[in-house]
Motif scaffolding. Structure first.
Motif, PDB file in Angstrom:
ATOM      1  N   ARG A 110      -2.212  -9.460   1.968  1.00  0.00           N
ATOM      2  CA  ARG A 110      -2.046  -8.103   2.471  1.00  0.00           C
ATOM      3  C   ARG A 110      -2.301  -7.099   1.353  1.00  0.00           C
ATOM      4  O   ARG A 110      -2.956  -6.076   1.555  1.00  0.00           O
ATOM      5  CB  ARG A 110      -0.644  -7.895   3.046  1.00  0.00           C
ATOM      6  CG  ARG A 110      -0.517  -6.562   3.777  1.00  0.00           C
ATOM      7  CD  ARG A 110       0.902  -6.272   4.161  1.00  0.00           C
ATOM      8  NE  ARG A 110       1.784  -6.105   3.036  1.00  0.00           N
ATOM      9  CZ  ARG A 110       1.833  -4.994   2.283  1.00  0.00           C
ATOM     10  NH1 ARG A 110       1.065  -3.973   2.540  1.00  0.00           N
ATOM     11  NH2 ARG A 110       2.672  -4.922   1.277  1.00  0.00           N
ATOM     12  N   ILE A 111      -1.812  -7.376   0.153  1.00  0.00           N
ATOM     13  CA  ILE A 111      -1.999  -6.464  -0.972  1.00  0.00           C
ATOM     14  C   ILE A 111      -3.460  -6.454  -1.436  1.00  0.00           C
ATOM     15  O   ILE A 111      -4.013  -5.415  -1.745  1.00  0.00           O
ATOM     16  CB  ILE A 111      -1.076  -6.870  -2.143  1.00  0.00           C
ATOM     17  CG1 ILE A 111       0.391  -6.780  -1.733  1.00  0.00           C
ATOM     18  CG2 ILE A 111      -1.343  -6.014  -3.380  1.00  0.00           C
ATOM     19  CD1 ILE A 111       0.894  -5.395  -1.449  1.00  0.00           C
ATOM     20  N   SER A 112      -4.074  -7.618  -1.479  1.00  0.00           N
ATOM     21  CA  SER A 112      -5.448  -7.745  -1.972  1.00  0.00           C
ATOM     22  C   SER A 112      -6.241  -8.707  -1.090  1.00  0.00           C
ATOM     23  O   SER A 112      -6.379  -9.882  -1.414  1.00  0.00           O
ATOM     24  CB  SER A 112      -5.419  -8.243  -3.422  1.00  0.00           C
ATOM     25  OG  SER A 112      -6.712  -8.340  -3.930  1.00  0.00           O
ATOM     26  N   PRO A 113      -6.774  -8.232   0.048  1.00  0.00           N
ATOM     27  CA  PRO A 113      -7.500  -9.121   0.963  1.00  0.00           C
ATOM     28  C   PRO A 113      -8.772  -9.686   0.330  1.00  0.00           C
ATOM     29  O   PRO A 113      -9.421  -9.032  -0.482  1.00  0.00           O
ATOM     30  CB  PRO A 113      -7.823  -8.236   2.160  1.00  0.00           C
ATOM     31  CG  PRO A 113      -7.702  -6.847   1.672  1.00  0.00           C
ATOM     32  CD  PRO A 113      -6.749  -6.852   0.525  1.00  0.00           C
ATOM     33  N   VAL A 114      -9.109 -10.899   0.719  1.00  0.00           N
ATOM     34  CA  VAL A 114     -10.314 -11.554   0.212  1.00  0.00           C
ATOM     35  C   VAL A 114     -11.557 -10.754   0.583  1.00  0.00           C
ATOM     36  O   VAL A 114     -12.463 -10.575  -0.217  1.00  0.00           O
ATOM     37  CB  VAL A 114     -10.407 -12.992   0.779  1.00  0.00           C
ATOM     38  CG1 VAL A 114     -11.697 -13.663   0.343  1.00  0.00           C
ATOM     39  CG2 VAL A 114      -9.210 -13.812   0.344  1.00  0.00           C
ATOM     40  N   HIS A 167      -4.175  -2.772   5.721  1.00  0.00           N
ATOM     41  CA  HIS A 167      -3.048  -3.456   5.097  1.00  0.00           C
ATOM     42  C   HIS A 167      -2.149  -2.527   4.295  1.00  0.00           C
ATOM     43  O   HIS A 167      -1.048  -2.906   3.913  1.00  0.00           O
ATOM     44  CB  HIS A 167      -3.549  -4.584   4.194  1.00  0.00           C
ATOM     45  CG  HIS A 167      -4.097  -5.735   4.964  1.00  0.00           C
ATOM     46  ND1 HIS A 167      -4.563  -6.852   4.343  1.00  0.00           N
ATOM     47  CD2 HIS A 167      -4.262  -5.948   6.288  1.00  0.00           C
ATOM     48  CE1 HIS A 167      -4.988  -7.719   5.256  1.00  0.00           C
ATOM     49  NE2 HIS A 167      -4.819  -7.175   6.449  1.00  0.00           N
ATOM     50  N   HIS A 168      -2.620  -1.313   4.021  1.00  0.00           N
ATOM     51  CA  HIS A 168      -1.803  -0.328   3.308  1.00  0.00           C
ATOM     52  C   HIS A 168      -1.437   0.848   4.213  1.00  0.00           C
ATOM     53  O   HIS A 168      -1.141   1.939   3.751  1.00  0.00           O
ATOM     54  CB  HIS A 168      -2.533   0.138   2.052  1.00  0.00           C
ATOM     55  CG  HIS A 168      -2.600  -0.921   1.004  1.00  0.00           C
ATOM     56  ND1 HIS A 168      -3.555  -1.913   1.012  1.00  0.00           N
ATOM     57  CD2 HIS A 168      -1.804  -1.169  -0.052  1.00  0.00           C
ATOM     58  CE1 HIS A 168      -3.354  -2.714  -0.010  1.00  0.00           C
ATOM     59  NE2 HIS A 168      -2.296  -2.306  -0.664  1.00  0.00           N
ATOM     60  N   SER A 169      -1.448   0.593   5.511  1.00  0.00           N
ATOM     61  CA  SER A 169      -1.134   1.598   6.524  1.00  0.00           C
ATOM     62  C   SER A 169       0.314   2.072   6.401  1.00  0.00           C
ATOM     63  O   SER A 169       1.184   1.354   5.890  1.00  0.00           O
ATOM     64  CB  SER A 169      -1.360   0.980   7.908  1.00  0.00           C
ATOM     65  OG  SER A 169      -0.771   1.757   8.908  1.00  0.00           O
TER      66      SER A 169
END
Length: 85
Positions: free
Chosen positions: A3-7, A40-42
């Protein structure tokens, strides 16, 4: 961590046919991108910038905004194993 750093931070798709969306006419083969990183940073996430494993445990799991989490993309080309998570 996904979630913090998606592939894959942005997923590009193309429309298969002409259609109308709201007041817009979208033509066949129009490409559009889904910004997974922004999703993911919504603001739907509580303290989105923080890595908090406890949000995935126990009763808190039910509070995860599923429409704001797509670590493996979405649609027919999403990760084949995602349904087993």
């Amino acid at each position: 961590v996904l979630r913090i750093s998606p592939v894959v931070p942005v997923v590009i798709h193309s429309t298969l046919q002409d259609f109308r969306w709201r007041k817009f006419h979208i033509q066949k083969r129009t490409q559009f991108g889904a910004n997974i990183l922004a999703l993911h940073h919504s603001v739907a996430w509580t303290e989105a910038a923080n890595f908090d494993v406890s949000r995935w445990l126990g009763d808190k799991l039910a509070t995860i905004p599923t429409e704001c989490y797509a670590p493996f993309g979405f649609g027919p080309r999403a990760c084949i194993a995602e349904k087993y998570l």
